[in-house]
Design a protein around this motif. Structure first.
Motif, PDB file in Angstrom:
ATOM      1  N   ASP A   1      -4.286   0.022  -6.369  1.00 43.08           N
ATOM      2  CA  ASP A   1      -3.985   0.299  -4.961  1.00 43.08           C
ATOM      3  C   ASP A   1      -3.994  -1.010  -4.185  1.00 43.08           C
ATOM      4  O   ASP A   1      -5.050  -1.564  -3.904  1.00 43.08           O
ATOM      5  CB  ASP A   1      -5.013   1.290  -4.401  1.00 43.08           C
ATOM      6  N   MET A   2      -2.804  -1.511  -3.850  1.00 41.72           N
ATOM      7  CA  MET A   2      -2.620  -2.772  -3.128  1.00 41.72           C
ATOM      8  C   MET A   2      -2.862  -3.957  -4.075  1.00 41.72           C
ATOM      9  O   MET A   2      -3.872  -4.631  -4.004  1.00 41.72           O
ATOM     10  CB  MET A   2      -3.548  -2.839  -1.908  1.00 41.72           C
ATOM     11  N   VAL A   3      -1.906  -4.174  -4.956  1.00 45.20           N
ATOM     12  CA  VAL A   3      -2.088  -5.161  -6.011  1.00 45.20           C
ATOM     13  C   VAL A   3      -1.094  -6.321  -5.954  1.00 45.20           C
ATOM     14  O   VAL A   3      -0.916  -7.033  -6.930  1.00 45.20           O
ATOM     15  CB  VAL A   3      -2.012  -4.496  -7.412  1.00 45.20           C
TER      16      VAL A   3
ATOM     17  N   GLU B   1      -2.816  10.468  -0.784  1.00 47.99           N
ATOM     18  CA  GLU B   1      -4.043   9.657  -0.819  1.00 47.99           C
ATOM     19  C   GLU B   1      -4.461   9.303   0.594  1.00 47.99           C
ATOM     20  O   GLU B   1      -5.638   9.368   0.951  1.00 47.99           O
ATOM     21  CB  GLU B   1      -3.798   8.383  -1.637  1.00 47.99           C
ATOM     22  N   GLU B   2      -3.457   8.968   1.401  1.00 44.86           N
ATOM     23  CA  GLU B   2      -3.746   8.527   2.774  1.00 44.86           C
ATOM     24  C   GLU B   2      -4.258   9.671   3.649  1.00 44.86           C
ATOM     25  O   GLU B   2      -4.761   9.436   4.737  1.00 44.86           O
ATOM     26  CB  GLU B   2      -2.492   7.899   3.404  1.00 44.86           C
ATOM     27  N   GLU B   3      -4.090  10.912   3.187  1.00 42.14           N
ATOM     28  CA  GLU B   3      -4.583  12.065   3.954  1.00 42.14           C
ATOM     29  C   GLU B   3      -6.014  12.398   3.556  1.00 42.14           C
ATOM     30  O   GLU B   3      -6.574  13.388   4.023  1.00 42.14           O
ATOM     31  CB  GLU B   3      -3.697  13.297   3.708  1.00 42.14           C
TER      32      GLU B   3
ATOM     33  N   ASP C   1       0.840  -1.215   0.000  1.00 38.50           N
ATOM     34  CA  ASP C   1       0.000   0.000   0.000  1.00 38.50           C
ATOM     35  C   ASP C   1       0.857   1.238   0.000  1.00 38.50           C
ATOM     36  O   ASP C   1       1.174   1.757   1.036  1.00 38.50           O
ATOM     37  CB  ASP C   1      -0.922  -0.031   1.224  1.00 38.50           C
ATOM     38  N   ASP C   2       1.213   1.814  -1.111  1.00 37.98           N
ATOM     39  CA  ASP C   2       0.852   1.364  -2.430  1.00 37.98           C
ATOM     40  C   ASP C   2       2.078   1.460  -3.323  1.00 37.98           C
ATOM     41  O   ASP C   2       1.984   1.930  -4.449  1.00 37.98           O
ATOM     42  CB  ASP C   2      -0.325   2.191  -2.958  1.00 37.98           C
ATOM     43  N   ALA C   3       3.249   0.992  -2.783  1.00 31.35           N
ATOM     44  CA  ALA C   3       4.412   0.885  -3.661  1.00 31.35           C
ATOM     45  C   ALA C   3       4.093  -0.107  -4.782  1.00 31.35           C
ATOM     46  O   ALA C   3       4.577   0.040  -5.905  1.00 31.35           O
ATOM     47  CB  ALA C   3       5.640   0.433  -2.883  1.00 31.35           C
TER      48      ALA C   3
END
Ligand SMILES: [Zn+2]
Length: 465
Positions: A338-340, A309-311, A277-279
C-alpha cells in the motif's frame, strides 16, 4: 555432486544459461542449495518489468477509484482481465457497504464577520440549509454542553479529544440545528463522522485560523449568526469488489498445503487519482502475479486486490471473515502493498499491527539483505488491509515508504510522482521473499501463528477526531 535437477530444469525453462559453477556447489549441500536458491531468486527478480508496473499505475490513476462507483468497476474489470491474460483463474467477490457521496455545495456565512471562510464537509455530513446564533460550545463534550441551550442555534466547536461524530451528536441532542468544527492544527480539516447516522445535523469544518478569528469575536461578546448549507450529499448502500487470482501449488502431491496472500487495495479516496495510494500496490500485485505464474511452487499463492479499503478496510475484512476455517488456518503470510512507489516519500518500511516481527518481516528482511545489503526495518502500524489478516492471527505486514508523501489523499497523487526505482526495489524484495517460502522444495516447519490482534481504530485517528 549432483545438480538439483529441478532447479536446473527451471533455469532452462527460463532460458537462463549461466548456471552455478560446480566448485560452488561442492562446498556443502546446504550452502550449495542456498546459492542455487538465491541465484534462482535473482532470476525471478530479473523477470520483473518495472514498465509494466508503471504503465498499469498510469492506466489506473486516470481518475479516482472510489469504492462502489463506476470507476471502481472499471478498475476491477481491468485488474480481472490482466490476471486472466497472465493465465489465472479469477474470482470477483462482491460485497455491500454503506457509502457516501460528498456534497456538491458546502456554504457557510457568518453575519458580523467580514473575513473569507472556506468551509468543508465531513464524510457522512448530512444535507441541510440551517441558520441560527453561533454559540461557543468548547470541545463539544457532554459535560461542557450540560448547561448550554443550543435549541435553534449553531454550535461552534473546536477539534480535539473526542471524535467529530460525538461532537455533532452531543450538539444535536442539545437542540443545535447545525455544527461548525474548527481545526486545532494548521491546514484544512478533512475529517469523517465514521458512519451514516439519522441523528446528525449539518456539520461543516473550518481551518484553525478561520476558527480562531470567529472564536475571538465570540469571546469579545459579539453576536454572530451563522447560515450553513450542505446539498447533494448522499449516503446509501453501495457494492464493492475484491479481485482474486489463485496460483495453485504446482504439484498436488508435493504441496505444503500453505497459502500466501499478496494483496493491495484498488480503490482510492474521492478527488484523489491515487497513483501511489494504491494503484502502485495494485499494479505491483499484477506484475508479481505475471512473474510468478510459470514458477513452480509447492505453496498456493493468492493475488488479491481489495475494494473499499479507504472506507474502513471493508474488502479485506469481508474476504477474511468469509474464508472457511480450513483456509484461514492454511494462510501463513499476508504481504500488503500500500503506497509503494512515491518519489516524494521516505524509505521502505514494514508495518505490523503489533510492531513485532513475523514470517513476512523475516522473509523480507532476508531478501532485502540479499538485494540491498541491509534488512528493511519494521515498526508498528495498522490502517491498511494487513490489519484484517493480523486480527485473525495471520502473520501480516504492510510495505510502505515512510514518511508518506505530501500528495497523500490529494488530487496531486498522480503518475508523475511515481519512482520506477522504488517500484523495482519493493517488487524485488517482495517477490524474493514470497519465492523463498513458496519455492518447490522441502517441507517447512509450520510458522508460528501470530496472536489474534485487535485494531484500535478503523480510520486514521486524524480523520475521526
Ligand atoms: Zn492506501
Amino acid at each position: 555432486m549432483k545438480k538439483p535437477i529441478l532447479l536446473a530444469a527451471l533455469i532452462a525453462a527460463l532460458s537462463f544459461s549461466a548456471v552455478g559453477s560446480p566448485a560452488v556447489l561442492a562446498k556443502s549441500t546446504e550452502t550449495a542449495h542456498n546459492q542455487w536458491d538465491h541465484k534462482f531468486e535473482q532470476i525471478v527478480s530479473k523477470r520483473i518489468n518495472v514498465d509494466n508496473i508503471y504503465n498499469n499505475i498510469d492506466y489506473l490513476s486516470k481518475t479516482p477509484r472510489v469504492a462502489g462507483t463506476e470507476s471502481e468497476n472499471k478498475a476491477v474489470e481491468f485488474i480481472n482481465s490482466q490476471f486472466k491474460k497472465y493465465g489465472y483463474k479469477t474470482e470477483i467477490q462482491e460485497f455491500k457497504f454503506i457509502g457516501y457521496t460528498p456534497p456538491d455545495t458546502v456554504e457557510l456565512s457568518v453575519d458580523g464577520f467580514s473575513g473569507d471562510l472556506h468551509p468543508g464537509a465531513f464524510t457522512f455530513s448530512v444535507n441541510g440549509d440551517v441558520s441560527g446564533a453561533l454559540v461557543n460550545a468548547g470541545l463539544g463534550k457532554k459535560d461542557e454542553l450540560q448547561n448550554l441551550d443550543l435549541t435553534g442555534k449553531v454550535a461552534f466547536i473546536k477539534r480535539g479529544e473526542i471524535p467529530f461524530a460525538e461532537k455533532v451528536l452531543n450538539a444535536a441532542e442539545k437542540g443545535a440545528v447545525g455544527v461548525v468544527i474548527y481545526n486545532n492544527v494548521d491546514g484544512p480539516l478533512n475529517g469523517t463522522l465514521g458512519t451514516a447516522n439519522d441523528k446528525y445535523v449539518p456539520a461543516v469544518s473550518l481551518s484553525k485560523s478561520e476558527g480562531e478569528s470567529l472564536a475571538s469575536l465570540l469571546n469579545n461578546g459579539q453576536t454572530l449568526t451563522a447560515a450553513l448549507t450542505i446539498a447533494g450529499a448522499e449516503s446509501g448502500e453501495r457494492t464493492s469488489h475484491n479481485v482474486i487470482a489463485t496460483k495453485p501449488p504446482t504439484s498436488k502431491k508435493k504441496s505444503t498445503n500453505e497459502i500466501i496472500v499478496l494483496g493491495a487495495h484498488h480503490d482510492s479516496v474521492a478527488g484523489a487519482p491515487g497513483a501511489n495510494d494504491d494503484a502502485s500496490g495494485t499494479a505491483m500485485t499484477l506484475e508479481l502475479a505475471r512473474v510468478l505464474k510459470s514458477i513452480p511452487t509447492d505453496t498456493e499463492i493468492r493475488f488479491i486486490t481489495f475494494g473499499a479499503e479507504e472506507e474502513g478496510l471493508l474488502g479485506s475484512r469481508h474476504y477474511v471473515n468469509n474464508l472457511p476455517e480450513d483456509q484461514l488456518n492454511r494462510i501463513v503470510a499476508n504481504f500488503n502493498l500500500d503506497m509503494v512507489g512515491s518519489k516524494d516519500a521516505g524509505d521502505l518500511i514494514m508495518l505490523t499491527l503489533d510492531g513485532k516481527p513475523n514470517l513476512v518481516t523475516e522473509l523480507a528482511q532476508a531478501s532485502s539483505t540479499r538485494f540491498n545489503g541491509q534488512p528493511t526495518p519494521y515498526a508498528q502500524g495498522g490502517r491498511s488491509d494487513h490489519v484484517a489478516f493480523a486480527e485473525v492471527g495471520i502473520p501480516a505486514a504492510l510495505f510502505i515508504h515512510d514518511p508518506v508523501e505530501p500528495w497523500y489523499h490529494t488530487p496531486d497523487d498522480t503518475i508523475d510522482k511515481i519512482s520506477k526505482e522504488k517500484l523495482q526495489d519493493v517488487a524485488e524484495i517482495v517477490s524474493a521473499a514470497i519465492y523463498d517460502r513458496a519455492k518447490y522444495d522441502i517441507k517447512w516447519p509450520k510458522p508460528k501463528k501470530s496472536k489474534k490482534q485487535k485494531a484500535e481504530e478503523l480510520y486514521y485517528e486524524q480523520s475521526i477526531k
